[in-house]
Design a protein around this motif. Structure first.
Motif, PDB file in Angstrom:
ATOM      1  N   ALA B 126      12.350  87.806  41.987  1.00 54.53           N
ATOM      2  CA  ALA B 126      13.348  87.074  41.678  1.00 54.53           C
ATOM      3  C   ALA B 126      14.298  88.256  40.839  1.00 54.53           C
ATOM      4  CB  ALA B 126      12.950  86.081  40.529  1.00 54.53           C
ATOM      5  N   LEU B 127      13.630  89.184  40.160  1.00 50.03           N
ATOM      6  CA  LEU B 127      14.448  90.386  39.467  1.00 50.03           C
ATOM      7  C   LEU B 127      15.156  91.116  40.618  1.00 50.03           C
ATOM      8  CD1 LEU B 127      12.126  91.944  36.845  1.00 50.03           C
ATOM      9  CD2 LEU B 127      14.538  90.913  36.325  1.00 50.03           C
ATOM     10  N   ALA B 128      14.475  91.405  41.592  1.00 48.64           N
ATOM     11  CA  ALA B 128      15.187  92.257  42.763  1.00 48.64           C
ATOM     12  C   ALA B 128      16.264  91.470  43.357  1.00 48.64           C
ATOM     13  CB  ALA B 128      14.139  92.629  43.952  1.00 48.64           C
ATOM     14  N   VAL B 129      16.074  90.314  43.836  1.00 53.88           N
ATOM     15  CA  VAL B 129      16.962  89.603  44.498  1.00 53.88           C
ATOM     16  C   VAL B 129      18.198  89.439  43.569  1.00 53.88           C
ATOM     17  CG1 VAL B 129      17.606  87.374  45.468  1.00 53.88           C
ATOM     18  CG2 VAL B 129      15.715  88.340  46.160  1.00 53.88           C
ATOM     19  N   MET B 130      17.990  89.054  42.432  1.00 54.71           N
ATOM     20  CA  MET B 130      19.269  88.669  41.457  1.00 54.71           C
ATOM     21  C   MET B 130      20.044  89.984  41.175  1.00 54.71           C
ATOM     22  SD  MET B 130      19.980  89.658  37.818  1.00 54.71           S
ATOM     23  CE  MET B 130      18.805  89.537  36.780  1.00 54.71           C
ATOM     24  N   ALA B 131      19.357  91.297  41.052  1.00 49.37           N
ATOM     25  CA  ALA B 131      19.958  92.658  40.880  1.00 49.37           C
ATOM     26  C   ALA B 131      20.817  92.978  42.147  1.00 49.37           C
ATOM     27  CB  ALA B 131      19.210  93.812  40.453  1.00 49.37           C
ATOM     28  N   VAL B 132      20.164  92.593  43.115  1.00 51.59           N
ATOM     29  CA  VAL B 132      20.859  93.139  44.585  1.00 51.59           C
ATOM     30  C   VAL B 132      22.075  92.151  44.898  1.00 51.59           C
ATOM     31  CG1 VAL B 132      20.654  93.412  47.055  1.00 51.59           C
ATOM     32  CG2 VAL B 132      18.753  94.329  45.614  1.00 51.59           C
ATOM     33  N   MET B 133      21.820  90.892  44.681  1.00 55.25           N
ATOM     34  CA  MET B 133      23.213  90.042  44.825  1.00 55.25           C
ATOM     35  C   MET B 133      24.357  90.237  43.995  1.00 55.25           C
ATOM     36  SD  MET B 133      22.490  87.597  47.154  1.00 55.25           S
ATOM     37  CE  MET B 133      21.295  86.964  48.512  1.00 55.25           C
ATOM     38  N   PHE B 134      24.032  90.662  42.588  1.00 50.66           N
ATOM     39  CA  PHE B 134      24.797  90.878  41.658  1.00 50.66           C
ATOM     40  C   PHE B 134      25.620  92.280  42.081  1.00 50.66           C
ATOM     41  CE2 PHE B 134      26.235  92.735  37.569  1.00 50.66           C
ATOM     42  CZ  PHE B 134      27.087  91.811  37.273  1.00 50.66           C
ATOM     43  N   THR B 135      24.764  93.124  42.544  1.00 48.56           N
ATOM     44  CA  THR B 135      25.527  94.645  43.073  1.00 48.56           C
ATOM     45  C   THR B 135      26.399  94.438  44.191  1.00 48.56           C
ATOM     46  OG1 THR B 135      23.362  95.482  42.266  1.00 48.56           O
ATOM     47  CG2 THR B 135      24.889  96.906  43.540  1.00 48.56           C
ATOM     48  N   ILE B 136      25.793  93.622  45.448  1.00 54.72           N
ATOM     49  CA  ILE B 136      26.709  93.212  46.544  1.00 54.72           C
ATOM     50  C   ILE B 136      28.153  92.623  46.136  1.00 54.72           C
ATOM     51  CG2 ILE B 136      26.616  91.966  48.615  1.00 54.72           C
ATOM     52  CD1 ILE B 136      24.014  92.266  48.835  1.00 54.72           C
ATOM     53  N   PHE B 137      27.972  91.941  45.354  1.00 50.75           N
ATOM     54  CA  PHE B 137      29.149  90.988  44.646  1.00 50.75           C
ATOM     55  C   PHE B 137      30.063  91.915  44.011  1.00 50.75           C
ATOM     56  CE2 PHE B 137      30.973  89.015  40.964  1.00 50.75           C
ATOM     57  CZ  PHE B 137      32.242  87.904  41.708  1.00 50.75           C
ATOM     58  N   LEU B 138      29.457  92.642  43.179  1.00 53.85           N
ATOM     59  CA  LEU B 138      30.450  93.751  42.359  1.00 53.85           C
ATOM     60  C   LEU B 138      30.984  94.833  43.516  1.00 53.85           C
ATOM     61  CD1 LEU B 138      28.859  94.700  38.878  1.00 53.85           C
ATOM     62  CD2 LEU B 138      31.043  93.279  39.694  1.00 53.85           C
ATOM     63  N   VAL B 139      30.190  95.076  44.387  1.00 55.28           N
ATOM     64  CA  VAL B 139      30.832  96.241  45.339  1.00 55.28           C
ATOM     65  C   VAL B 139      31.757  95.477  46.375  1.00 55.28           C
ATOM     66  CG1 VAL B 139      30.135  97.349  47.378  1.00 55.28           C
ATOM     67  CG2 VAL B 139      28.777  97.886  45.524  1.00 55.28           C
ATOM     68  N   ILE B 140      31.675  94.358  46.797  1.00 51.49           N
ATOM     69  CA  ILE B 140      32.524  93.784  47.473  1.00 51.49           C
ATOM     70  C   ILE B 140      33.981  93.398  46.777  1.00 51.49           C
ATOM     71  CG2 ILE B 140      33.188  91.554  48.691  1.00 51.49           C
ATOM     72  CD1 ILE B 140      30.679  91.457  50.017  1.00 51.49           C
ATOM     73  N   PHE B 141      33.783  92.772  45.436  1.00 54.35           N
ATOM     74  CA  PHE B 141      34.992  92.462  44.763  1.00 54.35           C
ATOM     75  C   PHE B 141      35.689  93.790  43.971  1.00 54.35           C
ATOM     76  CE2 PHE B 141      33.843  88.458  45.609  1.00 54.35           C
ATOM     77  CZ  PHE B 141      34.791  87.339  45.263  1.00 54.35           C
ATOM     78  N   THR B 142      35.167  94.820  44.073  1.00 55.85           N
ATOM     79  CA  THR B 142      35.833  95.990  43.196  1.00 55.85           C
ATOM     80  C   THR B 142      36.052  96.998  44.227  1.00 55.85           C
ATOM     81  OG1 THR B 142      33.772  96.914  42.617  1.00 55.85           O
ATOM     82  CG2 THR B 142      34.866  95.395  41.069  1.00 55.85           C
ATOM     83  N   VAL B 143      35.998  96.899  45.598  1.00 54.98           N
ATOM     84  CA  VAL B 143      36.017  97.879  46.513  1.00 54.98           C
ATOM     85  C   VAL B 143      37.791  98.385  46.412  1.00 54.98           C
ATOM     86  CG1 VAL B 143      36.747  96.467  48.275  1.00 54.98           C
ATOM     87  CG2 VAL B 143      36.111  98.637  48.917  1.00 54.98           C
ATOM     88  N   GLY B 144      37.969  99.603  46.304  1.00 56.28           N
ATOM     89  CA  GLY B 144      39.389 100.224  46.129  1.00 56.28           C
ATOM     90  C   GLY B 144      39.785 100.331  44.846  1.00 56.28           C
ATOM     91  N   GLU B 145      39.380  99.696  43.825  1.00 58.43           N
ATOM     92  CA  GLU B 145      39.661  99.618  42.463  1.00 58.43           C
ATOM     93  C   GLU B 145      39.247 101.087  41.572  1.00 58.43           C
ATOM     94  OE1 GLU B 145      39.090  95.822  40.281  1.00 58.43           O
ATOM     95  OE2 GLU B 145      40.300  95.006  41.830  1.00 58.43           O
ATOM     96  N   PHE B 146      38.153 101.263  41.847  1.00 60.94           N
ATOM     97  CA  PHE B 146      37.522 102.641  41.114  1.00 60.94           C
ATOM     98  C   PHE B 146      38.538 103.520  41.366  1.00 60.94           C
ATOM     99  CE2 PHE B 146      33.809 100.029  41.212  1.00 60.94           C
ATOM    100  CZ  PHE B 146      33.623  99.825  40.169  1.00 60.94           C
ATOM    101  N   GLN B 147      38.924 103.905  42.670  1.00 62.07           N
ATOM    102  CA  GLN B 147      39.717 105.046  43.063  1.00 62.07           C
ATOM    103  C   GLN B 147      41.163 104.932  42.252  1.00 62.07           C
ATOM    104  OE1 GLN B 147      38.265 103.296  45.110  1.00 62.07           O
ATOM    105  NE2 GLN B 147      37.169 104.655  46.552  1.00 62.07           N
ATOM    106  N   GLU B 148      41.771 103.991  42.033  1.00 62.29           N
ATOM    107  CA  GLU B 148      42.961 103.499  41.298  1.00 62.29           C
ATOM    108  C   GLU B 148      42.846 103.999  39.699  1.00 62.29           C
ATOM    109  OE1 GLU B 148      44.149  99.526  42.209  1.00 62.29           O
ATOM    110  OE2 GLU B 148      44.153  99.835  44.330  1.00 62.29           O
ATOM    111  N   ASP B 149      41.569 103.711  39.331  1.00 65.67           N
ATOM    112  CA  ASP B 149      41.310 103.829  38.019  1.00 65.67           C
ATOM    113  C   ASP B 149      41.186 105.354  37.654  1.00 65.67           C
ATOM    114  OD1 ASP B 149      41.336 101.399  37.588  1.00 65.67           O
ATOM    115  OD2 ASP B 149      39.117 100.847  37.425  1.00 65.67           O
ATOM    116  N   ASP B 150      40.406 106.153  38.654  1.00 69.62           N
ATOM    117  CA  ASP B 150      40.453 107.423  38.533  1.00 69.62           C
ATOM    118  C   ASP B 150      41.782 108.306  38.722  1.00 69.62           C
ATOM    119  OD1 ASP B 150      37.678 107.124  38.330  1.00 69.62           O
ATOM    120  OD2 ASP B 150      37.326 107.637  40.374  1.00 69.62           O
ATOM    121  N   ARG B 151      42.562 107.696  39.378  1.00 67.07           N
ATOM    122  CA  ARG B 151      44.004 108.257  39.688  1.00 67.07           C
ATOM    123  C   ARG B 151      44.690 108.113  38.414  1.00 67.07           C
ATOM    124  NH1 ARG B 151      46.089 105.662  44.521  1.00 67.07           N
ATOM    125  NH2 ARG B 151      44.156 105.962  45.441  1.00 67.07           N
TER     126      ARG B 151
END
Lengths: 81, 154
Positions: B126-151
């Motif tokens: 349960a711990l592994a699935v929760m963390a991995v699902m949350f990470t996949i969600f964050l990676v998909i929903f924030t793609v391309g936003e970190f570069q804009e923040d850095d800039r």
């Protein structure tokens, strides 16, 4: 197991599957795919496969729909073909 | 893309719903070895709670509760619990994931040691699935936003 209910559910599943692959708007396709997952969940429950139905409801109907909505939001909404 | 929702109905409803989702997920995990459900489904429901938190309260509020780094560490801990219980049974003289051998460590009969062992494995999954699902969600929903923040910082 009720046989007429099985046939009604599989008819709806078939309609949802055909609609999800023919529709041009990708967000609508994702929502219809969520409805497909929910109907599949009902079908599994009705055929007494509770564990499979649980997995279908939690993984495919909730997290899968959210992830595909994210993909549609990050790419184009209209399909080309 | 994910910003703080200003809708008071969405915020209040999700604030009320998230604790019930977490309690239900814990119920599913804890009863996984003798009823439908288990580690995978419970972990997914836990992740759905965090997804609801991101959608309603924004990314920054959720990062305070579970950051990306913490999610990575949690997924590794989950896999470690699973593999550790398996290897512990191997060390105690049984096969891999042979929970009955855990009765040498725990003060219970082998039948109850099997039940406790599968419970530990469910918690790890349960711990592994929760963390991995949350990470996949964050990676998909924030793609391309970190570069804009850095800039913008430069």
């Amino acid at each position: 197991m009720i046989l007429p209910l099985d046939f009604i559910l599989i008819l709806f599943v078939f309609i949802c599957a055909v609609a999800a692959i023919t529709i041009k708007d990708l967000l609508s396709a994702v929502v219809i795919l969520g409805a497909y997952s929910f109907l599949m969940c009902l079908l599994w429950t009705e055929m007494a496969a509770i564990d499979v139905a649980f997995t279908e409801a939690s993984v495919s109907a909730s997290i899968g729909t959210v992830l595909m909505i994210g993909c549609v939001a990050k790419t184009k909404r209209r399909s080309k073909d | 893309m994910i910003r703080d929702s200003q809708d008071v109905i969405v915020k209040t409803l999700s604030r009320l719903l998230v604790p019930f989702m977490v309690i239900y997920a814990l119920y599913v995990i804890m009863h996984g070895h003798h009823s439908p459900g288990g580690g995978f489904q419970g972990g997914v429901i836990l992740a759905a709670g965090f997804v609801l938190l991101v959608v309603s309260h924004g990314l920054e509020q959720t990062r305070k509760r579970l950051s990306e780094k913490a999610a990575g560490v949690l997924s590794s801990i989950g896999v470690f619990i699973y593999a550790g219980i398996g290897a512990l049974c191997l060390i105690l003289g049984g096969n891999y994931l042979d929970y009955g051998k855990l009765s040498k460590l725990l003060p219970v009969v082998p039948a109850e040691a099997r039940s406790l062992g599968i419970l530990g494995v469910e918690i790890g999954v349960a711990l592994a699935v929760m963390a991995v699902m949350f990470t996949i969600f964050l990676v998909i929903f924030t793609v391309g936003e970190f570069q804009e923040d850095d800039r913008s910082e430069k």
